[in-house]
Design a protein around this motif. Structure first.
Motif, PDB file in Angstrom:
ATOM      1  N   VAL A 240       0.797  -1.431  -0.289  1.00 54.90           N
ATOM      2  CA  VAL A 240       0.016  -0.182   0.351  1.00 54.90           C
ATOM      3  C   VAL A 240       0.895   0.940   0.005  1.00 54.90           C
ATOM      4  O   VAL A 240       0.576   2.636  -0.551  1.00 54.90           O
ATOM      5  CB  VAL A 240      -1.287  -0.207   0.983  1.00 54.90           C
ATOM      6  CG1 VAL A 240      -1.724   1.315   0.604  1.00 54.90           C
ATOM      7  CG2 VAL A 240      -1.823  -1.100   1.273  1.00 54.90           C
ATOM      8  N   ALA A 241       2.698   0.838   0.451  1.00 54.88           N
ATOM      9  CA  ALA A 241       2.672   2.137   0.854  1.00 54.88           C
ATOM     10  C   ALA A 241       3.554   2.733  -0.392  1.00 54.88           C
ATOM     11  O   ALA A 241       3.162   3.737  -1.230  1.00 54.88           O
ATOM     12  CB  ALA A 241       4.186   1.766   1.338  1.00 54.88           C
ATOM     13  N   GLU A 242       3.474   1.589  -1.604  1.00 54.24           N
ATOM     14  CA  GLU A 242       3.803   1.598  -3.191  1.00 54.24           C
ATOM     15  C   GLU A 242       2.439   2.482  -3.905  1.00 54.24           C
ATOM     16  O   GLU A 242       2.581   3.289  -4.721  1.00 54.24           O
ATOM     17  CB  GLU A 242       4.471   0.749  -3.687  1.00 54.24           C
ATOM     18  CG  GLU A 242       4.836   0.453  -4.987  1.00 54.24           C
ATOM     19  CD  GLU A 242       4.585  -0.603  -4.941  1.00 54.24           C
ATOM     20  OE1 GLU A 242       5.331  -0.646  -6.980  1.00 54.24           O
ATOM     21  OE2 GLU A 242       5.388  -1.764  -4.889  1.00 54.24           O
TER      22      GLU A 242
ATOM     23  N   ALA B  51      -1.261   1.945   8.898  1.00 54.48           N
ATOM     24  CA  ALA B  51      -1.294   3.256   9.309  1.00 54.48           C
ATOM     25  C   ALA B  51      -0.324   3.033   9.969  1.00 54.48           C
ATOM     26  O   ALA B  51       0.534   4.884   9.662  1.00 54.48           O
ATOM     27  CB  ALA B  51      -2.387   3.631  10.842  1.00 54.48           C
ATOM     28  N   ALA B  52       0.518   2.507  10.229  1.00 52.71           N
ATOM     29  CA  ALA B  52       2.826   2.460  10.762  1.00 52.71           C
ATOM     30  C   ALA B  52       3.052   2.483   9.644  1.00 52.71           C
ATOM     31  O   ALA B  52       4.007   2.895   9.667  1.00 52.71           O
ATOM     32  CB  ALA B  52       2.351   1.366  11.606  1.00 52.71           C
ATOM     33  N   ARG B  53       2.360   2.546   7.834  1.00 58.77           N
ATOM     34  CA  ARG B  53       3.802   1.884   7.426  1.00 58.77           C
ATOM     35  C   ARG B  53       3.331   3.190   5.792  1.00 58.77           C
ATOM     36  O   ARG B  53       3.934   3.076   4.802  1.00 58.77           O
ATOM     37  CB  ARG B  53       3.398   0.992   6.673  1.00 58.77           C
ATOM     38  CG  ARG B  53       4.633  -0.694   7.321  1.00 58.77           C
ATOM     39  CD  ARG B  53       4.329  -1.874   7.103  1.00 58.77           C
ATOM     40  NE  ARG B  53       4.833  -2.562   8.216  1.00 58.77           N
ATOM     41  CZ  ARG B  53       4.305  -2.810   9.057  1.00 58.77           C
ATOM     42  NH1 ARG B  53       4.255  -1.860  10.042  1.00 58.77           N
ATOM     43  NH2 ARG B  53       5.930  -2.852   9.978  1.00 58.77           N
TER      44      ARG B  53
ATOM     45  N   VAL C 150      -2.330   8.000   2.836  1.00 60.85           N
ATOM     46  CA  VAL C 150      -3.191   7.470   1.914  1.00 60.85           C
ATOM     47  C   VAL C 150      -4.096   7.201   3.094  1.00 60.85           C
ATOM     48  O   VAL C 150      -3.759   6.973   4.455  1.00 60.85           O
ATOM     49  CB  VAL C 150      -3.024   6.318   1.381  1.00 60.85           C
ATOM     50  CG1 VAL C 150      -2.488   5.352   2.840  1.00 60.85           C
ATOM     51  CG2 VAL C 150      -4.297   5.851   0.879  1.00 60.85           C
ATOM     52  N   GLU C 151      -5.684   7.515   3.029  1.00 64.59           N
ATOM     53  CA  GLU C 151      -6.913   7.150   3.934  1.00 64.59           C
ATOM     54  C   GLU C 151      -7.442   5.356   4.226  1.00 64.59           C
ATOM     55  O   GLU C 151      -7.039   4.553   2.597  1.00 64.59           O
ATOM     56  CB  GLU C 151      -8.080   8.187   3.320  1.00 64.59           C
ATOM     57  CG  GLU C 151      -7.639   9.350   3.581  1.00 64.59           C
ATOM     58  CD  GLU C 151      -8.903  10.394   3.055  1.00 64.59           C
ATOM     59  OE1 GLU C 151      -9.927   9.914   3.105  1.00 64.59           O
ATOM     60  OE2 GLU C 151      -8.364  12.197   2.401  1.00 64.59           O
ATOM     61  N   ILE C 152      -7.690   5.109   4.779  1.00 64.34           N
ATOM     62  CA  ILE C 152      -7.671   3.608   5.525  1.00 64.34           C
ATOM     63  C   ILE C 152      -8.771   3.275   6.555  1.00 64.34           C
ATOM     64  O   ILE C 152      -9.643   3.777   7.197  1.00 64.34           O
ATOM     65  CB  ILE C 152      -6.348   3.278   6.755  1.00 64.34           C
ATOM     66  CG1 ILE C 152      -5.250   3.522   6.039  1.00 64.34           C
ATOM     67  CG2 ILE C 152      -6.630   1.755   6.400  1.00 64.34           C
ATOM     68  CD1 ILE C 152      -4.099   4.010   7.271  1.00 64.34           C
ATOM     69  N   GLY C 153     -10.563   2.397   5.456  1.00 68.74           N
ATOM     70  CA  GLY C 153     -11.370   2.186   5.288  1.00 68.74           C
ATOM     71  C   GLY C 153     -11.187   0.781   5.971  1.00 68.74           C
ATOM     72  O   GLY C 153     -10.912  -0.378   4.967  1.00 68.74           O
ATOM     73  N   SER C 154     -12.752   0.239   6.740  1.00 70.97           N
ATOM     74  CA  SER C 154     -12.951  -1.091   6.717  1.00 70.97           C
ATOM     75  C   SER C 154     -13.812  -1.098   5.978  1.00 70.97           C
ATOM     76  O   SER C 154     -14.756  -0.642   5.684  1.00 70.97           O
ATOM     77  CB  SER C 154     -13.491  -1.056   7.887  1.00 70.97           C
ATOM     78  OG  SER C 154     -14.908  -0.323   8.235  1.00 70.97           O
TER      79      SER C 154
ATOM     80  N   ALA D  26       1.269  -0.053  -9.473  1.00 66.25           N
ATOM     81  CA  ALA D  26       1.759   0.981  -8.958  1.00 66.25           C
ATOM     82  C   ALA D  26       1.165   2.598 -10.440  1.00 66.25           C
ATOM     83  O   ALA D  26       1.151   3.090 -10.619  1.00 66.25           O
ATOM     84  CB  ALA D  26       2.900   1.515  -8.692  1.00 66.25           C
ATOM     85  N   GLY D  27       1.919   2.217 -12.001  1.00 67.22           N
ATOM     86  CA  GLY D  27       2.081   2.623 -12.837  1.00 67.22           C
ATOM     87  C   GLY D  27       0.661   2.890 -13.498  1.00 67.22           C
ATOM     88  O   GLY D  27      -0.086   3.886 -13.645  1.00 67.22           O
ATOM     89  N   LEU D  28      -0.305   1.698 -13.098  1.00 71.43           N
ATOM     90  CA  LEU D  28      -1.471   1.473 -14.034  1.00 71.43           C
ATOM     91  C   LEU D  28      -2.206   2.628 -13.303  1.00 71.43           C
ATOM     92  O   LEU D  28      -3.161   3.255 -13.268  1.00 71.43           O
ATOM     93  CB  LEU D  28      -2.243   0.661 -13.842  1.00 71.43           C
ATOM     94  CG  LEU D  28      -3.815   0.202 -14.504  1.00 71.43           C
ATOM     95  CD1 LEU D  28      -3.689   0.525 -15.872  1.00 71.43           C
ATOM     96  CD2 LEU D  28      -4.315  -1.405 -14.325  1.00 71.43           C
TER      97      LEU D  28
END
Length: 349
Positions: A20-22, A49-51, A55-59, A338-340
């Motif tokens: 997700v970081a990438e 969240a730690a990495r 980016v926002e993070i949802g369940s 990532a490119g896409l």
């Protein structure tokens, strides 16, 4: 229009979370963390969240039958604190097979339960006073004698508050009453198998009825939906990958006579095809069920084709009110996820 994705959980979920970081660097705005009946969502929301930093993070999603409103409020508050105000709470009702079969909880009054859960969540997050609530499903504190309780409970406040005044609450809804309620009280809507050309004839009246009762302070309803994404000269073939998922949801999700996805496809005008898919799937012929998915439905619920075609599909989702385009990237030869995503970000403007 922003870009969202669902975290993949059909393989190495830790590796997917690490990636997700990438994807964040490539332009991903919101990652939805699934739960279903595998890993719990909050563990991986905190891990992500730690990495990450932006980016926002949802369940996407947690069932309103598996946690009390107080625990949902505490969980969202915790992830919001860990992420610096990036949490989203995606809720849904699942179905009786999972709720009663896996959790042993009666599947009663799903729309009322969701509505009341949202009301109690926001009361806890306001932290103005100890929370009391008298609803059809939820009552705080528990009245004496109800459910075998002692009657000694007292109204309470949460010790902690979210980074923001409240965490955005999204609802996965497909049925008319649930969609109407979502448009009235939720911050966002998570519809599945969304056809931007046909959504209005299926949900339009319910969305407008709910919006007419909506508190203006909530702002416009946000919508996160989309489908498989593939860009390239031969990318249209990638939409065939969606057949198996559609067959599973139409034929295998929910009990006979209680399947929201089957009902949705029928409302789109594919009743005969939905009946065939369900019959074949229940008979154990998954390949036959997948083959019975109409090609028109595959195309309507995906974004796969040459760049100009995908750009037109993006425009159709935007015109339908989608605010967070939710995609499953399928890289073509020489491409990366990532490119896409980066190219899609450009197409979204």
């Amino acid at each position: 229009m922003r870009i969202s994705m669902q975290l993949r959980y059909d393989g190495d979920i830790v590796a997917a979370a690490e990636q997700v970081a990438e994807l964040e660097r490539a332009g991903l705005d919101l990652i939805w963390v699934p739960e279903a009946y595998g890993h719990d969502a909050p563990s991986f929301m905190g891990f992500i969240a730690a990495r990450t930093r932006r980016v926002e993070i949802g369940s996407g999603i947690m069932s309103v039958y598996t946690r009390t409103p107080a625990l949902l409020a505490m969980t969202a508050t915790g992830v919001d604190a860990l992420s610096g105000g990036r949490a989203h709470l995606g809720l849904g009702t699942s179905g009786p097979r999972v709720v009663e079969g896996l959790h042993g909880v009666p599947y009663r009054e799903p729309v009322a339960r969701t509505r009341e859960t949202i009301a109690v969540l926001r009361a806890f997050w306001r932290r103005e006073k100890p929370v009391t609530y008298e609803g059809r499903v939820h009552r705080l504190p528990l009245p004496p004698g109800e459910g075998g309780g002692t009657g000694l409970g007292t109204a309470m406040k949460l010790l902690a508050a979210p980074v923001r005044p409240a965490v955005p609450v999204w609802v996965a809804a497909l049925g008319p009453r649930n969609v109407r309620m979502t448009a009235e009280v939720a911050d966002g809507w998570l519809p599945m198998f969304f056809d931007p050309e046909r959504y209005d004839e299926v949900w339009g009246d319910d969305l407008r009825a709910g919006a007419a009762r909506r508190d203006p302070d909530l702002g416009p309803l946000r919508i996160s939906t989309g489908g498989l994404l593939a860009i390239g000269p031969d990318a249209a073939r990638a939409r065939e990958l969606a057949r198996a998922q559609l067959a599973l949801f139409i034929g295998g999700m929910g009990a006979v006579g209680h399947n929201y996805y089957y009902d949705l496809v029928c409302r789109y005008g594919y009743r005969a095809q939905a009946e065939a898919v369900a019959r074949l799937f229940r008979a154990g012929d998954r390949a036959g069920a997948a083959a019975a998915i109409p090609a028109e439905l595959l195309e309507a619920t995906t974004l796969c084709g040459p760049e100009g075609y995908v750009k037109d599909r993006v425009a159709a989702y935007r015109a339908a009110g989608v605010t967070e385009l939710q995609v499953v990237p399928v890289p073509q030869e020489g491409q990366t996820e990532a490119g896409l995503l980066s190219r899609l970000k450009e197409l979204c403007g």
